[in-house]
Write a protein that holds these residues in place. Structure first.
Motif, PDB file in Angstrom:
ATOM      1  N   LYS A 578       0.830  -1.209   0.000  1.00  0.00           N
ATOM      2  CA  LYS A 578       0.000   0.000   0.000  1.00  0.00           C
ATOM      3  C   LYS A 578       0.865   1.260   0.000  1.00  0.00           C
ATOM      4  O   LYS A 578       0.562   2.253  -0.685  1.00  0.00           O
ATOM      5  CB  LYS A 578      -0.943  -0.018   1.207  1.00  0.00           C
ATOM      6  CG  LYS A 578      -2.077  -1.032   1.077  1.00  0.00           C
ATOM      7  CD  LYS A 578      -2.763  -1.288   2.404  1.00  0.00           C
ATOM      8  CE  LYS A 578      -3.481  -0.084   2.935  1.00  0.00           C
ATOM      9  NZ  LYS A 578      -4.239  -0.417   4.187  1.00  0.00           N
ATOM     10  N   ALA A 579       1.954   1.237   0.774  1.00  0.00           N
ATOM     11  CA  ALA A 579       2.852   2.389   0.813  1.00  0.00           C
ATOM     12  C   ALA A 579       3.487   2.624  -0.554  1.00  0.00           C
ATOM     13  O   ALA A 579       3.632   3.775  -1.007  1.00  0.00           O
ATOM     14  CB  ALA A 579       3.931   2.179   1.872  1.00  0.00           C
ATOM     15  N   LEU A 580       3.853   1.552  -1.244  1.00  0.00           N
ATOM     16  CA  LEU A 580       4.427   1.688  -2.580  1.00  0.00           C
ATOM     17  C   LEU A 580       3.391   2.226  -3.569  1.00  0.00           C
ATOM     18  O   LEU A 580       3.723   3.039  -4.449  1.00  0.00           O
ATOM     19  CB  LEU A 580       4.981   0.339  -3.049  1.00  0.00           C
ATOM     20  CG  LEU A 580       6.241  -0.137  -2.313  1.00  0.00           C
ATOM     21  CD1 LEU A 580       6.548  -1.591  -2.663  1.00  0.00           C
ATOM     22  CD2 LEU A 580       7.439   0.751  -2.637  1.00  0.00           C
ATOM     23  N   TYR A 581       2.150   1.786  -3.432  1.00  0.00           N
ATOM     24  CA  TYR A 581       1.085   2.338  -4.272  1.00  0.00           C
ATOM     25  C   TYR A 581       0.957   3.846  -4.042  1.00  0.00           C
ATOM     26  O   TYR A 581       0.846   4.637  -4.988  1.00  0.00           O
ATOM     27  CB  TYR A 581      -0.243   1.655  -3.965  1.00  0.00           C
ATOM     28  CG  TYR A 581      -0.422   0.267  -4.552  1.00  0.00           C
ATOM     29  CD1 TYR A 581       0.230  -0.119  -5.717  1.00  0.00           C
ATOM     30  CD2 TYR A 581      -1.280  -0.653  -3.938  1.00  0.00           C
ATOM     31  CE1 TYR A 581       0.041  -1.383  -6.251  1.00  0.00           C
ATOM     32  CE2 TYR A 581      -1.479  -1.921  -4.465  1.00  0.00           C
ATOM     33  CZ  TYR A 581      -0.816  -2.281  -5.620  1.00  0.00           C
ATOM     34  OH  TYR A 581      -0.999  -3.529  -6.153  1.00  0.00           O
ATOM     35  N   CYS A 598       5.318 -12.031  -5.966  1.00  0.00           N
ATOM     36  CA  CYS A 598       5.001 -10.602  -5.901  1.00  0.00           C
ATOM     37  C   CYS A 598       3.493 -10.441  -5.912  1.00  0.00           C
ATOM     38  O   CYS A 598       2.835 -10.800  -6.893  1.00  0.00           O
ATOM     39  CB  CYS A 598       5.626  -9.841  -7.071  1.00  0.00           C
ATOM     40  SG  CYS A 598       5.260  -8.069  -7.017  1.00  0.00           S
ATOM     41  N   CYS A 599       2.944  -9.900  -4.829  1.00  0.00           N
ATOM     42  CA  CYS A 599       1.498  -9.682  -4.739  1.00  0.00           C
ATOM     43  C   CYS A 599       1.096  -8.290  -5.194  1.00  0.00           C
ATOM     44  O   CYS A 599      -0.095  -7.984  -5.266  1.00  0.00           O
ATOM     45  CB  CYS A 599       1.025  -9.933  -3.309  1.00  0.00           C
ATOM     46  SG  CYS A 599       1.200 -11.653  -2.769  1.00  0.00           S
ATOM     47  N   LEU A 600       2.055  -7.424  -5.484  1.00  0.00           N
ATOM     48  CA  LEU A 600       1.768  -6.076  -5.977  1.00  0.00           C
ATOM     49  C   LEU A 600       1.457  -6.136  -7.466  1.00  0.00           C
ATOM     50  O   LEU A 600       2.148  -6.806  -8.225  1.00  0.00           O
ATOM     51  CB  LEU A 600       2.961  -5.172  -5.701  1.00  0.00           C
ATOM     52  CG  LEU A 600       2.913  -3.726  -6.191  1.00  0.00           C
ATOM     53  CD1 LEU A 600       3.669  -2.817  -5.230  1.00  0.00           C
ATOM     54  CD2 LEU A 600       3.495  -3.574  -7.604  1.00  0.00           C
ATOM     55  N   ARG A 601       0.438  -5.403  -7.875  1.00  0.00           N
ATOM     56  CA  ARG A 601       0.046  -5.349  -9.292  1.00  0.00           C
ATOM     57  C   ARG A 601       0.631  -4.068  -9.900  1.00  0.00           C
ATOM     58  O   ARG A 601       0.219  -2.960  -9.551  1.00  0.00           O
ATOM     59  CB  ARG A 601      -1.478  -5.344  -9.422  1.00  0.00           C
ATOM     60  CG  ARG A 601      -1.983  -5.462 -10.865  1.00  0.00           C
ATOM     61  CD  ARG A 601      -3.487  -5.357 -10.940  1.00  0.00           C
ATOM     62  NE  ARG A 601      -4.158  -6.463 -10.298  1.00  0.00           N
ATOM     63  CZ  ARG A 601      -4.497  -7.607 -10.903  1.00  0.00           C
ATOM     64  NH1 ARG A 601      -4.195  -7.773 -12.173  1.00  0.00           N
ATOM     65  NH2 ARG A 601      -5.126  -8.555 -10.237  1.00  0.00           N
ATOM     66  N   PRO A 602       1.597  -4.192 -10.818  1.00  0.00           N
ATOM     67  CA  PRO A 602       2.265  -2.997 -11.336  1.00  0.00           C
ATOM     68  C   PRO A 602       1.541  -2.385 -12.532  1.00  0.00           C
ATOM     69  O   PRO A 602       0.677  -3.011 -13.151  1.00  0.00           O
ATOM     70  CB  PRO A 602       3.626  -3.551 -11.780  1.00  0.00           C
ATOM     71  CG  PRO A 602       3.296  -4.946 -12.247  1.00  0.00           C
ATOM     72  CD  PRO A 602       2.189  -5.439 -11.333  1.00  0.00           C
ATOM     73  N   GLU A 603       1.899  -1.150 -12.825  1.00  0.00           N
ATOM     74  CA  GLU A 603       1.506  -0.451 -14.049  1.00  0.00           C
ATOM     75  C   GLU A 603      -0.008  -0.387 -14.263  1.00  0.00           C
ATOM     76  O   GLU A 603      -0.499  -0.476 -15.391  1.00  0.00           O
ATOM     77  CB  GLU A 603       2.203  -1.075 -15.261  1.00  0.00           C
ATOM     78  CG  GLU A 603       3.727  -1.037 -15.146  1.00  0.00           C
ATOM     79  CD  GLU A 603       4.427  -1.576 -16.370  1.00  0.00           C
ATOM     80  OE1 GLU A 603       4.321  -0.935 -17.438  1.00  0.00           O
ATOM     81  OE2 GLU A 603       5.085  -2.630 -16.269  1.00  0.00           O
ATOM     82  N   VAL A 604      -0.737  -0.232 -13.146  1.00  0.00           N
ATOM     83  CA  VAL A 604      -2.182  -0.032 -13.224  1.00  0.00           C
ATOM     84  C   VAL A 604      -2.443   1.476 -13.242  1.00  0.00           C
ATOM     85  O   VAL A 604      -1.986   2.196 -12.342  1.00  0.00           O
ATOM     86  CB  VAL A 604      -2.901  -0.680 -12.021  1.00  0.00           C
ATOM     87  CG1 VAL A 604      -4.392  -0.354 -12.059  1.00  0.00           C
ATOM     88  CG2 VAL A 604      -2.675  -2.183 -12.013  1.00  0.00           C
ATOM     89  N   PRO A 605      -3.137   1.987 -14.239  1.00  0.00           N
ATOM     90  CA  PRO A 605      -3.382   3.433 -14.316  1.00  0.00           C
ATOM     91  C   PRO A 605      -4.010   3.978 -13.043  1.00  0.00           C
ATOM     92  O   PRO A 605      -4.969   3.419 -12.509  1.00  0.00           O
ATOM     93  CB  PRO A 605      -4.347   3.563 -15.508  1.00  0.00           C
ATOM     94  CG  PRO A 605      -4.043   2.359 -16.357  1.00  0.00           C
ATOM     95  CD  PRO A 605      -3.714   1.262 -15.386  1.00  0.00           C
ATOM     96  N   GLY A 606      -3.437   5.060 -12.539  1.00  0.00           N
ATOM     97  CA  GLY A 606      -3.952   5.708 -11.348  1.00  0.00           C
ATOM     98  C   GLY A 606      -3.552   5.039 -10.049  1.00  0.00           C
ATOM     99  O   GLY A 606      -3.830   5.553  -8.973  1.00  0.00           O
ATOM    100  N   LEU A 607      -2.887   3.894 -10.124  1.00  0.00           N
ATOM    101  CA  LEU A 607      -2.507   3.151  -8.917  1.00  0.00           C
ATOM    102  C   LEU A 607      -1.005   2.906  -8.869  1.00  0.00           C
ATOM    103  O   LEU A 607      -0.339   3.266  -7.890  1.00  0.00           O
ATOM    104  CB  LEU A 607      -3.240   1.808  -8.858  1.00  0.00           C
ATOM    105  CG  LEU A 607      -2.844   0.892  -7.695  1.00  0.00           C
ATOM    106  CD1 LEU A 607      -3.402   1.444  -6.387  1.00  0.00           C
ATOM    107  CD2 LEU A 607      -3.320  -0.537  -7.942  1.00  0.00           C
ATOM    108  N   SER A 608      -0.482   2.293  -9.913  1.00  0.00           N
ATOM    109  CA  SER A 608       0.924   1.883  -9.893  1.00  0.00           C
ATOM    110  C   SER A 608       1.592   2.180 -11.228  1.00  0.00           C
ATOM    111  O   SER A 608       2.445   1.421 -11.685  1.00  0.00           O
ATOM    112  CB  SER A 608       1.037   0.395  -9.559  1.00  0.00           C
ATOM    113  OG  SER A 608       0.208  -0.388 -10.421  1.00  0.00           O
ATOM    114  N   ASP A 609       1.203   3.283 -11.840  1.00  0.00           N
ATOM    115  CA  ASP A 609       1.775   3.672 -13.138  1.00  0.00           C
ATOM    116  C   ASP A 609       3.297   3.705 -13.097  1.00  0.00           C
ATOM    117  O   ASP A 609       3.964   3.408 -14.100  1.00  0.00           O
ATOM    118  CB  ASP A 609       1.292   5.063 -13.556  1.00  0.00           C
ATOM    119  CG  ASP A 609      -0.202   5.255 -13.419  1.00  0.00           C
ATOM    120  OD1 ASP A 609      -0.677   5.219 -12.272  1.00  0.00           O
ATOM    121  OD2 ASP A 609      -0.865   5.462 -14.453  1.00  0.00           O
ATOM    122  N   ASN A 610       3.852   4.093 -11.955  1.00  0.00           N
ATOM    123  CA  ASN A 610       5.289   4.331 -11.853  1.00  0.00           C
ATOM    124  C   ASN A 610       6.058   3.145 -11.273  1.00  0.00           C
ATOM    125  O   ASN A 610       7.233   3.285 -10.924  1.00  0.00           O
ATOM    126  CB  ASN A 610       5.552   5.578 -11.001  1.00  0.00           C
ATOM    127  CG  ASN A 610       5.001   6.832 -11.649  1.00  0.00           C
ATOM    128  OD1 ASN A 610       5.281   7.108 -12.810  1.00  0.00           O
ATOM    129  ND2 ASN A 610       4.201   7.585 -10.909  1.00  0.00           N
TER     130      ASN A 610
END
Length: 718
Positions: A578-581, A598-610
């Motif tokens: 959550k902190a990374l998001y 890895c349980c983090l979902r990357p490159e989701v627009p508005g969430l994890s674009d970066n």
């Protein structure tokens, strides 16, 4: 080569003071409706683990690896899947069995996860046997390495096999007929067995029609045929083929209508009560039961009749979902023996000599070298021997008064253990904190504890309920009338064998603050009392989690000027994700180098674009843990024993230690940039949960990070 180190971030020298770590802050939410806690923003832990296993399997198809190493990757996939079923699948089944189902961050319940595991695992295992039978074995045949099947035996080979069976197998095999006085035997976890269809009556008039033949675990699963009965090349025969060919000799006077191999995987996790009076005694008792836990998976030969298959499923309390029919040996892990049975160095990676930094080579004493400057080694490219030498010299040095060390996995024949025993026999105060519950090393660690105690070492088993996973050595030495402490901190185990196969950092220093911190950690582990104030190290279960979150939030406050690079083996801890998001939404550029889960979902627009996630799979097992925070041009860099998992950050004893020396900090950043520039051994995690292997762009030079590090640190190009 072109790496991210070319940009201005690495042009600023890291600062050498203690990092300013603020308390976690509540950052304002960007103006959108994305919910960082929503289930759809998290991948399932077990399914992510399966994805990692699959990436390992795909190495068997990568022709840049030598052929026998490709076979090894196929075997490692089997070993990984064994442990996955023994621990992860078994844990889910236990939740259901005892009504303790919990909803994961991904929103899936255990029953749903088990169904998806079965679907995916069946696909992967089917592909594994396709690779073995249609790719690897034909390629080995072309290299004159033959797995000689029964139907291919010449008369001379058949005669040799018959003598081998009579001399080596028959005397130690115990066939078990099934009848009212011989119920179904309790079979050992992962053992090779045969179910045999029989016709006729035995000497007592019994007519059961069925028997079980356990293959003795002492027998090799592969045997090399002697050259004199072969026409050339390397010729191997399976133990299962020999038993199949001579099964009737196990049942004299009866007709063997069929003989089929099978293998049962059991729950191999250990459960210990929290209020133990004697951890070692309790663990010894649990180890006896590990071999006979509940069944979780049945593997059978794909030609086994359905009635026998369902008979086995009923015996083990399993269903079709737990059944895996395989076209080949039921335990491919045993094919690892091929490398030792054939003399084909041209089909394996060539050896290399790990380097030793000049500052160590130029000094007779490790203490002199460490006093000159702190040392950072990257194994296996750099030799593990300086760590062993440090302890050997400490054992013999009359000025050394005390040695303390944590031991998680060390190996049966450990030079480090010998050094600790030597130090104790020479009258030094030696304390070893042994983690008895290092999974699948428990029996070895119990034996290790006994050996150390006999030599006079004080042995402590850590804290019940908190595995001691930290890697620490503390040496107290008298110098010029005062005491100086020398420290080794590592990301990996004190196991010389692992140090040749795993990538890990070793850090050695005599920095007063760090050595004082390590001394306090040993005090907490061996004694009792309140948590002591630690200056530079982060340590779980007390400060590591909160400090890590605070540093992520500090980068988030910098917005687009923020920079985070994490290198983990796994990332599952929800609050860290959550902190990374939040940091990504604030504009921070984040690269995660995560080998496995890895349980983090990357490159989701508005969430994890970066956020970009990559996994490096190659010759060596990536095992280093590094935390890099840009800190607006004054980077803070840590190495750690801890992954980004709940168990590491909240429920274990772990350390994260700062690398403050500017040259060493810059070297770590260069290593990270090498991984980030990898365009052939790296796999990129997609937002849908799949992984895509990187490929060089047209005209781009191929860059394999492990090969770059190998050449950079050893001068070896392979």
């Amino acid at each position: 080569m072109t790496t991210e180190s070319a940009n201005q971030e690495n042009a600023v020298e890291p600062h050498t003071g203690s990092p300013s770590v603020p308390a976690p802050v509540e950052l304002p939410e960007p103006d959108n409706d994305v919910n960082v806690a929503a289930a759809e923003n998290y991948f399932n832990r077990e399914l992510s683990q399966l994805q990692f296993n699959y990436r390992v399997l795909k190495q068997a198809l990568d022709t840049t690896h030598p052929l026998l190493n490709r076979l090894m990757f196929c075997c490692i996939f089997s070993s990984n899947m064994d442990e996955f079923f023994e621990i992860r699948v078994a844990g889910l089944r236990q939740q259901i069995k005892y009504g303790r189902e919990t909803l994961g961050s991904d929103g899936m319940m255990p029953e749903e996860v088990l169904g998806e595991i079965s679907r995916v695992a069946h696909e992967y295992i089917h592909e594994q046997y396709e690779i073995l039978n249609n790719v690897l074995i034909p390629e080995m045949e072309r290299e004159n390495i033959h797995f000689v099947r029964r139907r291919e035996w010449t008369a001379e080979q058949a005669d040799w096999v018959r003598h081998y069976f009579e001399d080596e197998i028959l005397p130690v095999v115990s066939p078990i007929g099934l009848d009212p006085s011989h119920p179904f035997p309790r079979l050992v976890n992962k053992s090779l067995n045969f179910i045999v269809e029989l016709d006729g009556k035995d000497a007592f008039g019994r007519e059961t029609g069925m028997a079980i033949v356990p293959a003795p675990r002492s027998l090799p699963r592969l045997v090399r045929l002697p050259d004199e009965v072969c026409s050339g090349g390397e010729n191997l025969v399976f133990l299962s083929s020999m038993i199949h060919a001579h099964a009737e000799e196990l049942f004299p006077g009866m007709e063997v209508k069929g003989c089929y191999q099978f293998r049962l995987t059991r729950n191999a996790d250990l459960e210990l009560e929290e209020d133990l009076e004697d951890l070692a005694s309790a663990l010894r008792g649990e180890l006896l039961s590990r071999r006979f836990g509940d069944g979780v998976r049945l593997e059978v030969a794909d030609n086994c009749p359905e009635e026998l298959v369902h008979f086995l499923l009923r015996e083990f309390g399993l269903t079709d979902r737990d059944l895996y029919k395989v076209h080949g040996p039921v335990n491919l892990t045993r094919l690892m023996a091929v490398g030792g049975l054939v003399d084909r160095p041209d089909l394996t990676y060539s050896n290399f000599s790990p380097s030793i930094p000049r500052v160590i080579r130029s000094k007779d004493s490790m203490f002199d070298a460490i006093r000159k400057r702190p040392l950072l080694l990257l194994h296996p490219y750099e030799n593990f021997s300086p760590v062993v030498d440090l302890l050997r010299q400490a054992a013999k040095d009359a000025q050394v008064l005390a040695i303390r060390q944590t031991l998680y996995r060390t190996g049966a024949d450990s030079e480090i253990v010998e050094a600790l025993m030597d130090a104790a026999r020479r009258g030094k105060e030696v304390t070893a904190i042994i983690e008895l519950r290092a999974r699948f090393s428990e029996a070895e660690n119990l034996e290790l504890a006994s050996r150390l105690q006999e030599a006079g070492v004080i042995v402590v088993y850590g804290v019940v309920g908190y595995k001691c996973h930290a890697k620490m050595i503390l040496i107290v030495r008298r110098e010029e009338g005062r005491l100086r402490r020398y420290v080794h901190l590592g990301t990996g185990n004190y196991h010389a064998g692992n140090a040749r196969l795993y990538t890990d950092y070793s850090f050695m220093t005599c920095d007063e603050s760090i050595s004082d911190d390590v001394n306090k950690l040993f005090q907490q582990l061996t004694g009792m009392g309140k948590a002591l104030k630690i200056k530079k190290l982060f340590h779980s279960p007390f400060t590591l989690h909160t400090r890590l979150l605070a540093l992520v939030d500090r980068e988030a406050e910098l917005g687009a000027k923020g920079r985070i690079i994490f290198k983990f083996n796994a990332l599952t801890e929800r609050e860290l994700i959550k902190a990374l998001y939040r940091a990504s939404r604030a504009g921070v550029k984040i690269d995660l180098i995560i080998r496995g889960v890895c349980c983090l979902r990357p490159e989701v627009p508005g969430l994890s674009d970066n956020i970009r996630v990559r996994s490096i799979i190659g010759r060596f097992l990536e095992h280093t843990r590094v935390y890099y925070f840009g800190n607006d041009g004054r980077p803070d860099v840590y190495c750690s024993s801890a992954d980004g998992m709940e168990r590491n950050l909240l429920n274990r004893v772990e350390t994260a230690f700062p690398i403050e020396d500017p040259a060493l900090s810059a070297r770590l950043r260069e290593d990270l940039d090498t991984y980030l520039a990898d365009n052939c051994q790296s796999w990129i995690l997609q937002s849908d949960g799949s992984y895509v292997q990187n490929q060089p762009a047209e005209g781009e030079e191929r860059l394999a990070s492990q090969l770059v590090l190998l050449e950079r640190l050893t001068g070896t190009s392979q």
